[in-house]
Motif scaffolding. Structure first.
Motif, PDB file in Angstrom:
ATOM      1  N   GLY B  74      56.898  64.654  23.965  1.00 41.69           N
ATOM      2  CA  GLY B  74      56.097  65.709  23.327  1.00 41.69           C
ATOM      3  C   GLY B  74      54.762  65.185  22.849  1.00 41.69           C
ATOM      4  N   LYS B  75      53.937  66.153  22.497  1.00 38.45           N
ATOM      5  CA  LYS B  75      52.564  65.857  22.068  1.00 38.45           C
ATOM      6  C   LYS B  75      52.549  64.887  20.884  1.00 38.45           C
ATOM      7  CE  LYS B  75      50.376  69.525  20.370  1.00 38.45           C
ATOM      8  NZ  LYS B  75      50.020  69.151  18.994  1.00 38.45           N
ATOM      9  N   ASP B  76      53.496  65.067  19.980  1.00 40.87           N
ATOM     10  CA  ASP B  76      53.500  64.252  18.756  1.00 40.87           C
ATOM     11  C   ASP B  76      54.431  63.052  18.835  1.00 40.87           C
ATOM     12  OD1 ASP B  76      51.704  65.911  17.535  1.00 40.87           O
ATOM     13  OD2 ASP B  76      53.215  67.090  16.462  1.00 40.87           O
ATOM     14  N   ALA B  77      54.881  62.704  20.043  1.00 41.56           N
ATOM     15  CA  ALA B  77      55.881  61.635  20.148  1.00 41.56           C
ATOM     16  C   ALA B  77      55.406  60.346  19.463  1.00 41.56           C
ATOM     17  CB  ALA B  77      56.226  61.374  21.609  1.00 41.56           C
ATOM     18  N   GLU B  78      54.148  59.988  19.717  1.00 42.41           N
ATOM     19  CA  GLU B  78      53.623  58.754  19.128  1.00 42.41           C
ATOM     20  C   GLU B  78      53.581  58.849  17.595  1.00 42.41           C
ATOM     21  OE1 GLU B  78      49.923  56.361  20.580  1.00 42.41           O
ATOM     22  OE2 GLU B  78      49.262  57.575  18.853  1.00 42.41           O
ATOM     23  N   ASN B  79      53.045  59.973  17.106  1.00 46.84           N
ATOM     24  CA  ASN B  79      52.957  60.153  15.645  1.00 46.84           C
ATOM     25  C   ASN B  79      54.335  60.163  15.003  1.00 46.84           C
ATOM     26  OD1 ASN B  79      50.217  60.287  15.625  1.00 46.84           O
ATOM     27  ND2 ASN B  79      50.154  62.546  15.804  1.00 46.84           N
ATOM     28  N   VAL B  89      53.210  52.021  16.152  1.00 47.08           N
ATOM     29  CA  VAL B  89      53.563  52.416  17.518  1.00 47.08           C
ATOM     30  C   VAL B  89      52.315  52.721  18.340  1.00 47.08           C
ATOM     31  CG1 VAL B  89      54.877  54.109  18.872  1.00 47.08           C
ATOM     32  CG2 VAL B  89      55.800  53.257  16.737  1.00 47.08           C
ATOM     33  N   ARG B  90      51.205  53.023  17.657  1.00 49.69           N
ATOM     34  CA  ARG B  90      49.961  53.309  18.389  1.00 49.69           C
ATOM     35  C   ARG B  90      49.502  52.108  19.207  1.00 49.69           C
ATOM     36  NH1 ARG B  90      46.853  55.256  13.120  1.00 49.69           N
ATOM     37  NH2 ARG B  90      47.830  53.278  12.592  1.00 49.69           N
ATOM     38  N   ARG B  91      49.949  50.921  18.760  1.00 46.43           N
ATOM     39  CA  ARG B  91      49.527  49.713  19.466  1.00 46.43           C
ATOM     40  C   ARG B  91      50.454  49.375  20.633  1.00 46.43           C
ATOM     41  NH1 ARG B  91      47.882  45.780  14.530  1.00 46.43           N
ATOM     42  NH2 ARG B  91      47.427  44.385  16.259  1.00 46.43           N
ATOM     43  N   VAL B  92      51.491  50.160  20.790  1.00 45.34           N
ATOM     44  CA  VAL B  92      52.381  49.957  21.938  1.00 45.34           C
ATOM     45  C   VAL B  92      51.871  50.842  23.074  1.00 45.34           C
ATOM     46  CG1 VAL B  92      54.769  50.060  22.758  1.00 45.34           C
ATOM     47  CG2 VAL B  92      54.290  49.609  20.325  1.00 45.34           C
ATOM     48  N   LYS B  93      51.295  50.205  24.072  1.00 49.19           N
ATOM     49  CA  LYS B  93      50.667  50.966  25.157  1.00 49.19           C
ATOM     50  C   LYS B  93      51.741  51.450  26.134  1.00 49.19           C
ATOM     51  CE  LYS B  93      46.650  50.151  23.455  1.00 49.19           C
ATOM     52  NZ  LYS B  93      46.320  51.198  22.468  1.00 49.19           N
ATOM     53  N   PRO B  94      51.425  52.482  26.893  1.00 53.47           N
ATOM     54  CA  PRO B  94      52.363  52.912  27.934  1.00 53.47           C
ATOM     55  C   PRO B  94      52.699  51.728  28.844  1.00 53.47           C
ATOM     56  CG  PRO B  94      50.617  54.527  27.698  1.00 53.47           C
ATOM     57  CD  PRO B  94      50.243  53.365  26.836  1.00 53.47           C
ATOM     58  N   GLY B  95      53.981  51.606  29.193  1.00 50.87           N
ATOM     59  CA  GLY B  95      54.406  50.474  30.017  1.00 50.87           C
ATOM     60  C   GLY B  95      54.765  49.250  29.190  1.00 50.87           C
ATOM     61  N   ARG B  96      54.881  49.439  27.874  1.00 47.15           N
ATOM     62  CA  ARG B  96      55.226  48.311  26.989  1.00 47.15           C
ATOM     63  C   ARG B  96      56.445  48.658  26.131  1.00 47.15           C
ATOM     64  NH1 ARG B  96      53.910  43.307  27.260  1.00 47.15           N
ATOM     65  NH2 ARG B  96      53.540  43.055  25.015  1.00 47.15           N
ATOM     66  N   VAL B  97      57.091  47.610  25.651  1.00 49.07           N
ATOM     67  CA  VAL B  97      58.279  47.759  24.799  1.00 49.07           C
ATOM     68  C   VAL B  97      57.994  47.096  23.465  1.00 49.07           C
ATOM     69  CG1 VAL B  97      60.755  47.285  24.594  1.00 49.07           C
ATOM     70  CG2 VAL B  97      59.740  47.554  26.855  1.00 49.07           C
ATOM     71  N   ALA B  98      58.511  47.645  22.387  1.00 55.18           N
ATOM     72  CA  ALA B  98      58.381  47.005  21.074  1.00 55.18           C
ATOM     73  C   ALA B  98      59.729  47.009  20.367  1.00 55.18           C
ATOM     74  CB  ALA B  98      57.349  47.730  20.231  1.00 55.18           C
ATOM     75  N   THR B 114      64.881  48.993  20.230  1.00 55.69           N
ATOM     76  CA  THR B 114      63.682  48.805  21.031  1.00 55.69           C
ATOM     77  C   THR B 114      63.096  50.155  21.417  1.00 55.69           C
ATOM     78  OG1 THR B 114      65.251  48.414  22.830  1.00 55.69           O
ATOM     79  CG2 THR B 114      64.076  46.515  21.988  1.00 55.69           C
ATOM     80  N   ILE B 115      61.772  50.182  21.362  1.00 57.90           N
ATOM     81  CA  ILE B 115      61.041  51.399  21.712  1.00 57.90           C
ATOM     82  C   ILE B 115      60.357  51.155  23.049  1.00 57.90           C
ATOM     83  CG2 ILE B 115      59.159  52.927  21.032  1.00 57.90           C
ATOM     84  CD1 ILE B 115      59.633  51.816  18.125  1.00 57.90           C
ATOM     85  N   PHE B 116      60.738  51.926  24.050  1.00 63.39           N
ATOM     86  CA  PHE B 116      60.116  51.816  25.371  1.00 63.39           C
ATOM     87  C   PHE B 116      59.094  52.932  25.496  1.00 63.39           C
ATOM     88  CE2 PHE B 116      62.964  48.908  27.780  1.00 63.39           C
ATOM     89  CZ  PHE B 116      63.900  48.682  26.794  1.00 63.39           C
ATOM     90  N   ARG B 117      57.837  52.552  25.674  1.00 62.36           N
ATOM     91  CA  ARG B 117      56.832  53.607  25.895  1.00 62.36           C
ATOM     92  C   ARG B 117      56.659  53.779  27.395  1.00 62.36           C
ATOM     93  NH1 ARG B 117      51.468  54.865  22.391  1.00 62.36           N
ATOM     94  NH2 ARG B 117      51.387  57.051  23.045  1.00 62.36           N
ATOM     95  N   LYS B 283      49.376  50.558   8.412  1.00 63.56           N
ATOM     96  CA  LYS B 283      49.218  51.523   9.515  1.00 63.56           C
ATOM     97  C   LYS B 283      49.184  52.981   9.041  1.00 63.56           C
ATOM     98  CE  LYS B 283      54.019  52.553  10.625  1.00 63.56           C
ATOM     99  NZ  LYS B 283      54.986  52.880  11.661  1.00 63.56           N
ATOM    100  N   GLY B 284      49.404  53.203   7.765  1.00 63.92           N
ATOM    101  CA  GLY B 284      49.517  54.577   7.287  1.00 63.92           C
ATOM    102  C   GLY B 284      50.955  54.819   6.860  1.00 63.92           C
TER     103      GLY B 284
END
Lengths: 542, 402
Positions: B74-79, B89-98, B114-117, B283-284
């Motif tokens: 969804g639109k707000d997935a990152e937020n 999470v904003r620093r986890v680019k698509p194709g990256r895992v954190a 683990t968060i897979f973007r 980060k907020g």
């Protein structure tokens, strides 16, 4: 008529051979007192009784399952040695009007997969619900076997107990303190809404919040009733319920054996007519058979209304106390069917081979349906679509019915003590039973034709046979205004009464009913304290 | 799916089998299975030691399917995720895992995972415990969909020095160029497969994500491709040894998830668990931040640390003391292992301040059952840095072949 004075004097006479009376009697006898238990019926047991009313079938006539009976009581009174065995049963099931069902299983993974058939979210929320119930259990459990403190007293013991209560409460931390206060006062429906979205999940869990209670699932205070049914355990499995082997009478039979082994005496067919007093002090009891028994300590296992409005000269009671007892909420709301069956009925909603058939079975599939059942009660009629808590213990306990035959216990909520149309009579009783049988038949096509015998019990019958006022199974509603230091009435929560030497030990006192036994044990402790016999330490009774 | 329709009902068989079950069952020689997150999984296939050395010496294969997976889109997935977890999470680019943790309002760990973007607006959250209601409650106010997808993704973990070589032999061209925490997409025999350079062993390794329908054929191809590279299926016990060497923590072993705990005071903060590197207070706002800011100011009262214990007997569940006479209790050990690779007696334990400082000496009370006679030993331990084992190959890109 001149009363015949009984030749023998006793240290204490206990009124009523129910489980709490017998427990108090056991502890007093073990402390060296000579104790007599008098019982109105020709048999002992009160509401924990097994009876054979039809061939070789044994009915748990009143209470029918066991969980709350305190393990420390079973242990210290050596009840297993005297024949008591509690066997847990697994889970239960609510059958739905659309042919579906929700079952509860002990296995965590089976349970999660079962609930997720109705809601994936609820399946995962169940753990949070179970956690919060456990948290509340952990708070309340240590209070069960303690005398509630009098918050207005400055006696060191009350202050210490209040401090204990306060510390336990405070130690929960801010969030849980809020949660606990809400929990104790809110409705079960509101409470369950905080966890679940599926109506069937809520309906199944809400059953425990209305059993024996003249309130609906949306009435404030019912969340606590739910907890009351969760805070027991079987062998440390918290919330588990089981059968007493041989029916609930096995509990009181074991207690009676334990009591007699300590030298106690039980007299049946000898109901108490009047507590005798002299100068505001109890001195004995007059029995229905015309005899009088002298004793300085009289302990009533009867409910608070029956005790003080029935057995005591009202002039001996303070007006305030008298008024509070009269207003004590002890409303009849439950009926019971005990049924001998030719075989286990089929329930098409339950899948073949599912073990939940051996648990508690229900047919109310929504909170709204449950609340509607309550509305009927308020209008003075029995629920037209009643909530039932139905079990077939003979599937687990081979002593309850001849091989291949079965005993079914059907607890029915709601059923009024007084009908809008007037008093109960045979016709109305039959009609009530017919409503219940019809409701069950909707989920079981062969049920009716398997019935060999059915005993139908209305609140009126329960009052008349067992003695519970209005047939209230808890000897008084389990609402916050009647719990802890307010049970049964403010100022008299410590098992003593305005009449010196007259004590209460029934479920009208803290911590309430459910075949828990804690009131009887707590009362014995207070009595022995007054008699300065508390130097005799009773293991497990601290 | 016919497989799901044919399975026995849950009240007869509560545990699910993974899509690899026909293969894992066949490889199991000692019949040692364990329930994990609702699935029956292999605890030991043959011998724990041999399986362990597949991780550190060759290539291990571990059936990861029971890992609980949530797809967040969804639109707000990152937020949404940024509000949920402690990392940015904003620093986890698509194709990256954190790797991250998330907390309740008290700043206590609900879980780690683990968060897979996968895409800008598509994440996969892999966790140990089920927590859909927490994730859904947290989603209120966000334009986001949270879906539990555990059953629809089959996963294998390939770990060990030859794991990259095996994947290359399998035909995954360019897999060696994946950096740690990269996600790559490959096609294998016409089937899509996602590969991430991630794992729970602290070694070179990859995780393979696929649809359940492809599971068996991927397993079979892997076994052929890895035959000359020492490929070997491993059970949970061997993996547990490697994760302790890597200094990774396990829920319900090293900490109790805060939202699952019944007793008071069982919650643990990321600081207490030595995970401050996952907490981004700048980060907020995020869940538990206020409590964590306060705790940072206060300083942690205890800390989960690595311990090097004298002797060779694992200090399983041992109490820790400040003194050899065991008078002052200062903590307890949650995980312990004689490390076959480090040749050290290592442990993870929660230790009170100030004893958790690196270099401090503590004492562990160890009970040994020696042919039914109990022996009590008080062994010296020293607080050491984690991980206990961190081979260079775990980070090198392009990845080594052995």
């Amino acid at each position: 008529m001149t009363a015949i004075a009984s030749a023998k004097r006793y240290d204490a006479v206990v009124l009523g051979a129910g489980h709490n009376g017998l427990i108090a009697a056991c502890y007093m006898a073990r402390a060296g007192l000579s104790v007599l238990v008098v019982e109105r019926n020709p048999y002992i047991g009160g509401a924990a009784v097994s009876r054979q009313l039809y061939q070789d079938f044994t009915y748990s006539n009143c209470s029918y399952v066991c969980s709350l009976l305190r393990p420390e009581i079973m242990r210290t009174l050596e009840l297993p040695l005297h024949g008591l065995q509690i066997i847990p049963y697994e889970g239960g099931c609510t059958m739905m009007r659309d042919g579906g069902h929700l079952a509860l299983y002990d296995n965590h993974d089976a349970l999660r997969r079962e609930i997720s058939r109705h809601s994936k979210r609820d399946a995962e929320a169940y753990d949070r619900f179970a956690r919060d119930m456990l948290r509340q259990c952990r708070f309340i459990k240590p209070l069960l076997m303690r005398t509630p403190p009098d918050p207005t007293s400055f006696k060191p013991r009350d202050l210490m107990e209040l401090l204990y209560l306060g510390q336990r409460f405070h130690r929960m931390g801010e969030t849980r303190m809020y949660e606990t206060l809400r929990f104790w006062t809110m409705s079960c429906a509101d409470f369950l809404d905080e966890y679940f979205e599926s109506d069937i999940v809520k309906a199944h869990l809400a059953g425990s919040s209305i059993i024996g209670t003249a309130l609906g699932p949306r009435s404030p205070g019912t969340a606590y009733v739910l907890l009351h049914h969760y805070m027991g355990d079987i062998d440390d499995a918290v919330g588990a319920w089981g059968f007493a082997r041989g029916g609930m009478g096995a509990v009181t039979n074991a207690l009676a054996a334990s009591f007699q082994a300590s030298g106690g005496e039980i007299r049946c067919n000898a109901g108490a007519e009047r507590v005798l007093t002299s100068g505001g002090r109890a001195v004995g009891v007059a029995l229905a058979d015309g005899t009088e028994v002298r004793a300085a300590t009289i302990v009533s296992g009867l409910d608070v209304k029956r005790t003080f409005l029935g057995l005591v000269d009202r002039k001996d009671l303070p007006a305030e106390f008298h008024r509070q007892v009269e207003n004590f909420k002890i409303r009849g709301s439950s009926g019971k069917l005990n049924i001998a069956l030719d075989a286990v009925p089929s329930f098409p909603a339950i899948p073949e081979g599912a073990p939940c058939i051996r648990g508690d079975l229900h047919i109310t599939d929504s909170i709204a349906m449950m609340e509607r059942a309550y509305d009927d009660w308020k209008a003075g009629i029995w629920s037209q679509a009643p909530y039932v808590d139905m079990l077939i213990p003979s599937q687990i306990d081979p002593t309850m019915a001849p091989a291949g035959k079965h005993y079914m216990s059907v607890f029915v909520q709601y059923c009024p003590y007084e009908l809008a149309s007037g008093s109960w009579d045979d016709g109305k009783r039959q009609a009530f039973g017919e409503t219940v049988i019809q409701a069950i038949s909707r989920q079981s096509p062969d049920f009716r034709k398997l019935i060999l015998h059915a005993e139908i019990r209305t609140p009126w019958d329960i009052e008349n046979e067992v003695g519970l006022t209005e047939g209230n199974i808890f000897q008084g509603e389990l609402t916050m205004d009647q719990l802890l230091f307010n049970r049964p009435v403010p100022g008299y929560a410590q098992y003593r009464s305005p009449i010196r030497g007259l004590y209460m030990c029934g479920s009208s006192t803290h911590p309430g009913g459910g075949v828990m036994g804690a009131p009887g044990a707590n009362a014995a402790r207070e009595i022995l304290r007054d008699l300065r016999r508390d130097d005799l330490r009773l293991d497990g009774l601290h | 799916m016919s497989d799901a329709a044919n399975r026995p009902p849950h009240f007869k068989q509560p545990l699910l089998t993974t899509p690899f079950h026909s293969r894992t069952r066949a490889c199991s020689t000692v019949d040692q299975f364990v329930a994990w997150a609702g699935y029956t999984t292999v605890d030991v296939y043959t011998t724990v030691e041999q399986e362990y050395f597949a991780i550190r010496n060759a290539c291990s294969v571990y059936d990861l399917t029971p890992m609980v997976k949530y797809r967040i889109t969804g639109k707000d997935a990152e937020n949404y995720l940024n509000r949920l977890v402690t990392r940015d999470v904003r620093r986890v680019k698509p194709g990256r895992v954190a790797y991250s943790v998330w907390c309740n309002d008290d700043g206590h760990l609900i879980d780690d995972g683990t968060i897979f973007r996968l895409e800008t607006g598509e994440f996969l959250l892999c966790t140990a415990a089920r927590q859909l209601d927490w994730l859904l409650d947290s989603a209120i106010g966000f334009d986001v969909a949270v879906e539990e997808v555990t059953e629809s993704i089959a996963a294998l973990s390939l770990q060990g020095p030859t794991s990259c070589a095996v994947l290359k032999a399998l035909g995954l061209r360019g897999v060696e160029r994946l950096r740690p925490f990269d996600i790559g997409r490959f096609v294998l025999g016409g089937a899509d497969m996602t590969v991430s350079r991630t794992g729970f062993t602290g070694d070179l390794g990859y995780e393979l994500w696929m649809t359940p329908a492809d599971a068996v054929s991927v397993w079979d191809r892997l076994m052929i491709a890895g035959a000359s590279s020492g490929i070997r299926p491993i059970g949970s016990q061997a993996l547990d040894m490697a994760r302790i060497e890597a200094g990774f923590i396990m829920p319900n072993i090293d900490f109790v998830p805060a939202e699952a705990s019944v007793r008071i005071g069982r919650g643990r903060s990321p600081f207490e668990l030595g995970l401050e590197w996952l907490v981004d207070l700048k980060k907020g706002h995020f869940n538990g931040r206020r409590a964590l800011v306060a705790e940072q100011k206060r300083g942690a009262a205890r800390r989960l640390v690595g311990l090097d214990i004298d002797g060779n007997k694992p200090a399983l569940k041992a109490l820790l003391y400040a003194d050899k006479s065991c008078r002052r209790e200062i903590g307890a050990i949650s995980s312990a292992l004689w490390s076959p690779t480090c040749k050290r007696n290592i442990a993870l334990g929660l230790v009170d301040a100030p004893y958790f400082e690196t270099g401090r000496q503590v004492w562990a009370e160890i009970y040994l059952c020696r042919e039914l006679e109990w022996e009590r030993r008080v062994a010296r331990g020293v607080v050491v840095e984690k991980p206990f084992y961190a081979p260079a190959r775990r980070k090198v890109t392009p990845a080594w072949d052995r």
